[in-house]
Design a protein around this motif. Structure first.
Motif, PDB file in Angstrom:
ATOM      1  N   SER A  79     -11.160   4.744 -27.392  1.00  0.00           N
ATOM      2  CA  SER A  79     -10.002   5.424 -27.949  1.00  0.00           C
ATOM      3  C   SER A  79      -9.127   4.515 -28.798  1.00  0.00           C
ATOM      4  O   SER A  79      -8.143   4.955 -29.390  1.00  0.00           O
ATOM      5  CB  SER A  79      -9.157   6.058 -26.832  1.00  0.00           C
ATOM      6  OG  SER A  79      -8.587   5.068 -25.998  1.00  0.00           O
ATOM      7  N   ASP A  80      -9.493   3.243 -28.869  1.00  0.00           N
ATOM      8  CA  ASP A  80      -8.801   2.261 -29.702  1.00  0.00           C
ATOM      9  C   ASP A  80      -9.698   1.942 -30.894  1.00  0.00           C
ATOM     10  O   ASP A  80     -10.730   1.285 -30.743  1.00  0.00           O
ATOM     11  CB  ASP A  80      -8.513   0.999 -28.889  1.00  0.00           C
ATOM     12  CG  ASP A  80      -7.710  -0.040 -29.642  1.00  0.00           C
ATOM     13  OD1 ASP A  80      -7.948  -0.225 -30.862  1.00  0.00           O
ATOM     14  OD2 ASP A  80      -6.855  -0.700 -29.026  1.00  0.00           O
ATOM     15  N   TYR A 116      -0.203  21.185 -17.952  1.00  0.00           N
ATOM     16  CA  TYR A 116      -0.558  19.926 -18.610  1.00  0.00           C
ATOM     17  C   TYR A 116       0.678  19.184 -19.083  1.00  0.00           C
ATOM     18  O   TYR A 116       1.539  19.736 -19.767  1.00  0.00           O
ATOM     19  CB  TYR A 116      -1.448  20.171 -19.835  1.00  0.00           C
ATOM     20  CG  TYR A 116      -2.924  20.153 -19.540  1.00  0.00           C
ATOM     21  CD1 TYR A 116      -3.580  18.961 -19.254  1.00  0.00           C
ATOM     22  CD2 TYR A 116      -3.663  21.329 -19.570  1.00  0.00           C
ATOM     23  CE1 TYR A 116      -4.938  18.947 -18.998  1.00  0.00           C
ATOM     24  CE2 TYR A 116      -5.022  21.332 -19.302  1.00  0.00           C
ATOM     25  CZ  TYR A 116      -5.658  20.138 -19.022  1.00  0.00           C
ATOM     26  OH  TYR A 116      -6.996  20.123 -18.759  1.00  0.00           O
ATOM     27  N   LYS A 117       0.742  17.911 -18.756  1.00  0.00           N
ATOM     28  CA  LYS A 117       1.747  17.031 -19.334  1.00  0.00           C
ATOM     29  C   LYS A 117       1.178  16.487 -20.647  1.00  0.00           C
ATOM     30  O   LYS A 117      -0.047  16.348 -20.777  1.00  0.00           O
ATOM     31  CB  LYS A 117       2.065  15.886 -18.379  1.00  0.00           C
ATOM     32  CG  LYS A 117       2.657  16.347 -17.051  1.00  0.00           C
ATOM     33  CD  LYS A 117       2.832  15.180 -16.098  1.00  0.00           C
ATOM     34  CE  LYS A 117       3.367  15.659 -14.755  1.00  0.00           C
ATOM     35  NZ  LYS A 117       3.489  14.552 -13.774  1.00  0.00           N
ATOM     36  N   PRO A 118       2.024  16.178 -21.608  1.00  0.00           N
ATOM     37  CA  PRO A 118       1.515  15.682 -22.894  1.00  0.00           C
ATOM     38  C   PRO A 118       0.547  14.518 -22.751  1.00  0.00           C
ATOM     39  O   PRO A 118      -0.491  14.475 -23.410  1.00  0.00           O
ATOM     40  CB  PRO A 118       2.794  15.271 -23.637  1.00  0.00           C
ATOM     41  CG  PRO A 118       3.840  16.167 -23.088  1.00  0.00           C
ATOM     42  CD  PRO A 118       3.495  16.336 -21.633  1.00  0.00           C
ATOM     43  N   GLU A 119       0.871  13.581 -21.856  1.00  0.00           N
ATOM     44  CA  GLU A 119       0.001  12.409 -21.697  1.00  0.00           C
ATOM     45  C   GLU A 119      -1.345  12.776 -21.080  1.00  0.00           C
ATOM     46  O   GLU A 119      -2.369  12.131 -21.360  1.00  0.00           O
ATOM     47  CB  GLU A 119       0.687  11.325 -20.868  1.00  0.00           C
ATOM     48  CG  GLU A 119       1.096  11.729 -19.458  1.00  0.00           C
ATOM     49  CD  GLU A 119       2.483  12.323 -19.373  1.00  0.00           C
ATOM     50  OE1 GLU A 119       3.053  12.313 -18.251  1.00  0.00           O
ATOM     51  OE2 GLU A 119       3.011  12.787 -20.415  1.00  0.00           O
ATOM     52  N   GLU A 120      -1.380  13.810 -20.239  1.00  0.00           N
ATOM     53  CA  GLU A 120      -2.646  14.243 -19.635  1.00  0.00           C
ATOM     54  C   GLU A 120      -3.545  14.897 -20.687  1.00  0.00           C
ATOM     55  O   GLU A 120      -4.753  14.665 -20.720  1.00  0.00           O
ATOM     56  CB  GLU A 120      -2.368  15.222 -18.490  1.00  0.00           C
ATOM     57  CG  GLU A 120      -1.696  14.575 -17.301  1.00  0.00           C
ATOM     58  CD  GLU A 120      -1.243  15.577 -16.261  1.00  0.00           C
ATOM     59  OE1 GLU A 120      -1.161  15.202 -15.073  1.00  0.00           O
ATOM     60  OE2 GLU A 120      -0.956  16.744 -16.631  1.00  0.00           O
ATOM     61  N   TRP A 121      -2.953  15.725 -21.521  1.00  0.00           N
ATOM     62  CA  TRP A 121      -3.703  16.352 -22.604  1.00  0.00           C
ATOM     63  C   TRP A 121      -4.207  15.288 -23.582  1.00  0.00           C
ATOM     64  O   TRP A 121      -5.374  15.281 -23.982  1.00  0.00           O
ATOM     65  CB  TRP A 121      -2.814  17.371 -23.325  1.00  0.00           C
ATOM     66  CG  TRP A 121      -3.463  18.033 -24.498  1.00  0.00           C
ATOM     67  CD1 TRP A 121      -3.484  17.586 -25.792  1.00  0.00           C
ATOM     68  CD2 TRP A 121      -4.220  19.254 -24.492  1.00  0.00           C
ATOM     69  NE1 TRP A 121      -4.192  18.449 -26.588  1.00  0.00           N
ATOM     70  CE2 TRP A 121      -4.644  19.477 -25.823  1.00  0.00           C
ATOM     71  CE3 TRP A 121      -4.550  20.180 -23.496  1.00  0.00           C
ATOM     72  CZ2 TRP A 121      -5.400  20.601 -26.176  1.00  0.00           C
ATOM     73  CZ3 TRP A 121      -5.306  21.286 -23.852  1.00  0.00           C
ATOM     74  CH2 TRP A 121      -5.722  21.492 -25.172  1.00  0.00           C
ATOM     75  N   GLN A 122      -3.324  14.385 -23.950  1.00  0.00           N
ATOM     76  CA  GLN A 122      -3.670  13.364 -24.943  1.00  0.00           C
ATOM     77  C   GLN A 122      -4.748  12.412 -24.446  1.00  0.00           C
ATOM     78  O   GLN A 122      -5.579  11.952 -25.226  1.00  0.00           O
ATOM     79  CB  GLN A 122      -2.408  12.595 -25.338  1.00  0.00           C
ATOM     80  CG  GLN A 122      -1.422  13.431 -26.153  1.00  0.00           C
ATOM     81  CD  GLN A 122      -0.037  12.826 -26.240  1.00  0.00           C
ATOM     82  OE1 GLN A 122       0.197  11.708 -25.776  1.00  0.00           O
ATOM     83  NE2 GLN A 122       0.904  13.572 -26.808  1.00  0.00           N
ATOM     84  N   GLU A 123      -4.745  12.123 -23.143  1.00  0.00           N
ATOM     85  CA  GLU A 123      -5.753  11.217 -22.603  1.00  0.00           C
ATOM     86  C   GLU A 123      -7.155  11.787 -22.798  1.00  0.00           C
ATOM     87  O   GLU A 123      -8.087  11.073 -23.197  1.00  0.00           O
ATOM     88  CB  GLU A 123      -5.512  10.955 -21.111  1.00  0.00           C
ATOM     89  CG  GLU A 123      -6.516   9.982 -20.508  1.00  0.00           C
ATOM     90  CD  GLU A 123      -6.344   9.795 -19.016  1.00  0.00           C
ATOM     91  OE1 GLU A 123      -6.838   8.782 -18.498  1.00  0.00           O
ATOM     92  OE2 GLU A 123      -5.724  10.669 -18.368  1.00  0.00           O
ATOM     93  N   LYS A 126      -7.992  11.628 -26.543  1.00  0.00           N
ATOM     94  CA  LYS A 126      -8.196  10.257 -27.016  1.00  0.00           C
ATOM     95  C   LYS A 126      -9.592   9.752 -26.706  1.00  0.00           C
ATOM     96  O   LYS A 126     -10.232   9.111 -27.544  1.00  0.00           O
ATOM     97  CB  LYS A 126      -7.152   9.332 -26.383  1.00  0.00           C
ATOM     98  CG  LYS A 126      -5.780   9.409 -27.020  1.00  0.00           C
ATOM     99  CD  LYS A 126      -4.830   8.423 -26.348  1.00  0.00           C
ATOM    100  CE  LYS A 126      -3.458   8.450 -26.984  1.00  0.00           C
ATOM    101  NZ  LYS A 126      -2.532   7.498 -26.313  1.00  0.00           N
TER     102      LYS A 126
END
Length: 244
Positions: A79-80, A116-123, A126
């Motif tokens: 993801s990087d 869903y929290k934003p960070e959970e969705w984004q993980e 990513k």
């Protein structure tokens, strides 16, 4: 080069990957590990990219010894973009080239969509979607210079249907994105590499371990064969996508 056309070889020679170099993200466990073994069995040298595995180097050594090929493990975060780019470049220096990139890394969660929290969705996005693209992108830059290469994405049956009863909108959406990404890149990169995508159904791997037993029973009740696929049953599918 417009879409590589292989020569008319003997059928067994056509399926050989001897001398090829294959990179597999998430290649130290689950489906990725079986892909690593399958490509090695076909004669390819193997570079495993891992992120959290504690024994990826040992696994690479086992593959190398079992199949008399060269295998190595490289730690990178798909993801990087810069990290995966550096890993592909290092593999190219170590092996001399890269012929095949299997974008296989993936994670899954089961969360109600409204929670869903934003960070959970984004993980999820990513790793599953961004990571797949960054891995393919890094390889494609090399393939464009070489004039040849193969990219294969591991998507999921969840890209085209909604598996129940688990709630995994993020995972399903990410894998649908991978399928469409593969379609786009297969056209855009046709002059210098082939792009394919596979969408496995339920396969018995560690990614299912966080689901309770009652869910597994539900899934099995909906499968005519009343069993999940074993990882080795995907070996032929993966190899068919890369043979030249």
């Amino acid at each position: 080069m417009v879409l590589y056309q292989p020569s008319n070889k003997h059928v067994m020679e056509a399926f050989s990957l001897k001398g090829k170099v294959a990179v597999i993200t998430g290649g130290s466990r689950g489906i990725g590990l079986e892909i690593s073994n399958a490509l090695a069995e076909a004669g390819a040298n193997v570079a495993i990219i891992y992120h959290s595995s504690k024994d990826a180097e040992g696994i690479a050594s086992q593959i190398e010894a079992a199949h008399s090929i060269t295998a190595a493990a490289y730690k990178a975060n798909v993801s990087d973009q810069k990290d995966i780019e550096a890993a592909i470049q290092q593999i190219t220096r170590d092996f001399g080239k890269v012929d095949i990139l299997i974008a296989n890394s993936g994670i899954a969660t089961a969360i109600s969509a409204e929670d869903y929290k934003p960070e959970e969705w984004q993980e999820i996005m990513k790793v599953n979607l961004d990571g797949a693209f960054y891995s393919a992108q890094a390889a494609a830059r090399l393939f464009k210079t070489q004039g040849f290469g193969n990219v294969i994405f591991t998507a999921s049956v969840s890209a085209s249907l909604v598996n129940i009863p688990q709630k995994q909108a993020a995972y399903n959406a990410s894998k649908a994105g991978v399928v469409q990404l593969a379609r786009c890149l297969s056209v855009e990169w046709v002059d210098f590499c082939r792009v394919n995508c596979i969408s496995p159904g339920f396969v018995a791997t560690e990614i299912l371990d966080h689901h309770p037993p009652e869910l597994r029973e539900k899934w099995l009740s909906m499968v005519p064969a009343n069993r999940m696929a074993a990882t080795y049953e995907l070996k032929g599918v993966g190899n068919l996508e890369v043979v030249e």
